[in-house]
Write an enzyme that holds these catalytic residues in place. Structure first.
Site, PDB file in Angstrom:
ATOM      1  N   LYS A 160      89.999  42.767  25.243  1.00 27.78           N
ATOM      2  CA  LYS A 160      90.697  41.574  25.727  1.00 27.78           C
ATOM      3  C   LYS A 160      91.824  41.267  24.749  1.00 27.78           C
ATOM      4  CE  LYS A 160      90.074  36.741  26.926  1.00 27.78           C
ATOM      5  NZ  LYS A 160      89.104  35.670  27.139  1.00 27.78           N
ATOM      6  N   LYS A 190      91.519  43.563  29.910  1.00 33.03           N
ATOM      7  CA  LYS A 190      92.176  42.344  30.345  1.00 33.03           C
ATOM      8  C   LYS A 190      93.322  41.992  29.414  1.00 33.03           C
ATOM      9  CE  LYS A 190      91.040  37.548  30.675  1.00 33.03           C
ATOM     10  NZ  LYS A 190      90.118  36.524  30.346  1.00 33.03           N
TER      11      LYS A 190
HETATM   12  C1  PBG Z   1      88.218  32.347  28.230  1.00 33.64           C
HETATM   13  C2  PBG Z   1      88.842  33.150  29.274  1.00 33.64           C
HETATM   14  C3  PBG Z   1      90.210  33.281  29.475  1.00 33.64           C
HETATM   15  C4  PBG Z   1      90.366  34.035  30.632  1.00 33.64           C
HETATM   16  C5  PBG Z   1      89.079  34.367  31.094  1.00 33.64           C
HETATM   17  N1  PBG Z   1      88.140  33.826  30.219  1.00 33.64           N
HETATM   18  C6  PBG Z   1      91.361  32.685  28.763  1.00 33.64           C
HETATM   19  C7  PBG Z   1      91.583  32.947  27.351  1.00 33.64           C
HETATM   20  O1  PBG Z   1      91.036  33.858  26.755  1.00 33.64           O
HETATM   21  O2  PBG Z   1      92.361  32.173  26.779  1.00 33.64           O
HETATM   22  C8  PBG Z   1      91.689  34.365  31.226  1.00 33.64           C
HETATM   23  C9  PBG Z   1      91.721  34.600  32.665  1.00 33.64           C
HETATM   24  C10 PBG Z   1      93.050  34.524  33.293  1.00 33.64           C
HETATM   25  O3  PBG Z   1      94.101  34.294  32.669  1.00 33.64           O
HETATM   26  O4  PBG Z   1      93.063  34.700  34.494  1.00 33.64           O
HETATM   27  N2  PBG Z   1      87.422  32.911  27.329  1.00 33.64           N
END
Ligand code: PBG
Length: 357
Positions: free
Chosen positions: A226, A280
């Protein structure tokens, strides 16, 4: 030794790639078929379908859903077409998605400001919005997979995924909270917990905590790679954490410049017990999806995140892109890169399109 040297110096067959070159993939015999006209296999819809190497199906779609603690729908401004759903319309909407062939949903809570705190304690409240939502959905729709995000950001007053003290994100204290959070979600009946926090060691710890409490049947999808991405902007509006975020998430989410590091993250999460891994954001990281799939050959998910959705919708609403074609093309690209499934806010729309064709 001399033998080896002589061998490697020997002239190669013209069709055998030299070691220093990228190995030729398919057409070892390029040029051997002078009559080959690539366009024949593209000449009609039936043949294009027949030779298609990848196919997107409704079973590949996972729908992320924002839930709020009131009634009805609330539009998310930066994500046209996406609403936060109240518990009164959640089951109907998810049931309709299931009827279209969508197999699973990922639930995300909009948390009232009053429930946020520096210790994110609402995350481990068995009566929190997500747990109530899970109970309702599983009771009404037992056959739809329910995925819960494990991270503290919706509940943390400073918007971080982990606990913050003196300007630093605490790793191990956060992991303890994440284990408790996963447990309340499992008790509520979710099928999958998906740690998205990027703390070190959390997959192993969550697996142990679940197993010790008898939840060995609960799946773990690790947000393994991520990235610290600006493409999460609209999501943070949707869950109400954006304006709160102090600083950025670069000390725990990955640097967009790296992909070897993604392989190490995935290796660790698999070693610790992840059943599936996720990359992601999605489209800017197709190369990472491909490397992960080729290296580990495990179920690999892609997340077409909020910012990707917002870009696509903004262009479509301006008439600059054909919405339907851009959507299906972007989702098919994930399959081509090697993803087994894709989380997308456009899952329902995509499923409707796929059922039409
Ligand atoms: C939080 C989380 C996030 C997303 C999914 N879980 C945001 C972040 O890490 O700030 C992002 C999903 C998206 O942007 O569609 N842990």
């Amino acid at each position: 030794m001399a033998d080896l040297i002589r061998k490697s110096a020997a002239p190669l067959h013209p069709l055998v790639p030299r070691e220093t070159e990228t190995p030729a993939r398919a057409p070892a015999a390029l040029g051997a078929f002078p009559q080959l006209r690539m366009r024949r296999n593209r000449s009609a819809a039936w043949v294009r379908r027949m030779v298609a190497e990848n196919r997107l199906g409704t079973e590949d779609l996972i729908w992320p859903v924002f839930v709020h603690d009131g009634s009805g729908r609330q539009a998310v401004e930066s994500m046209p077409g996406v609403d936060r759903l109240g518990l009164d319309c959640l089951v109907d909407s998810i049931g309709a998605a299931g009827a279209l062939g969508i197999g699973a949903v990922a639930l995300f809570p909009y948390t009232e400001q009053a429930l946020k705190s520096p210790d994110a304690r609402e995350a481990v409240n068995p009566g929190n919005l997500i747990c109530r939502a899970v109970r309702e959905v599983k009771r009404a729709l037992p056959d739809i997979g329910v995925i819960c995000d494990v991270a503290l950001d919706p509940y943390n007053s400073d918007g971080h995924d982990g606990l913050l003290r003196d300007g630093r994100i605490l790793n191990d204290e956060t992991v303890e909270m994440l284990c408790r959070q996963a447990l309340v979600q499992a008790e509520a009946g979710c099928d999958v917990v998906a740690p998205s926090d990027m703390m070190d060691g959390r997959i192993g710890a969550v697996r142990q905590a679940l197993d010790a409490a008898g939840f060995d049947g609960v799946t773990i999808i690790a947000y393994a790679a991520k990235y610290a991405s600006c493409f999460y902007g609209p999501f943070r509006e949707a869950v109400g954490s954006g304006s709160r975020l102090v600083g950025d998430k670069k000390t725990y989410q990955m640097d967009p410049a790296n992909s070897d590091e993604a392989l190490r993250e995935v290796a660790l999460d698999l070693q610790e017990g992840a059943d599936m891994v996720m990359i992601k954001p999605g489209m800017p990281y197709l190369d990472v999806i491909q490397r992960v799939k080729e290296t580990f050959a495990v179920p690999t998910l892609a997340y077409q995140v909020s910012g990707e959705y917002a870009m696509l919708k903004a262009a479509a609403l301006n008439g600059w892109l054909d919405n339907d074609r851009a959507l299906l093309e972007s989702l098919t690209a994930f399959k081509r890169a090697g993803a087994d499934a894709v989380l997308t806010y456009a899952a329902v729309e995509a499923a409707e399109l796929l059922n039409k064709t």
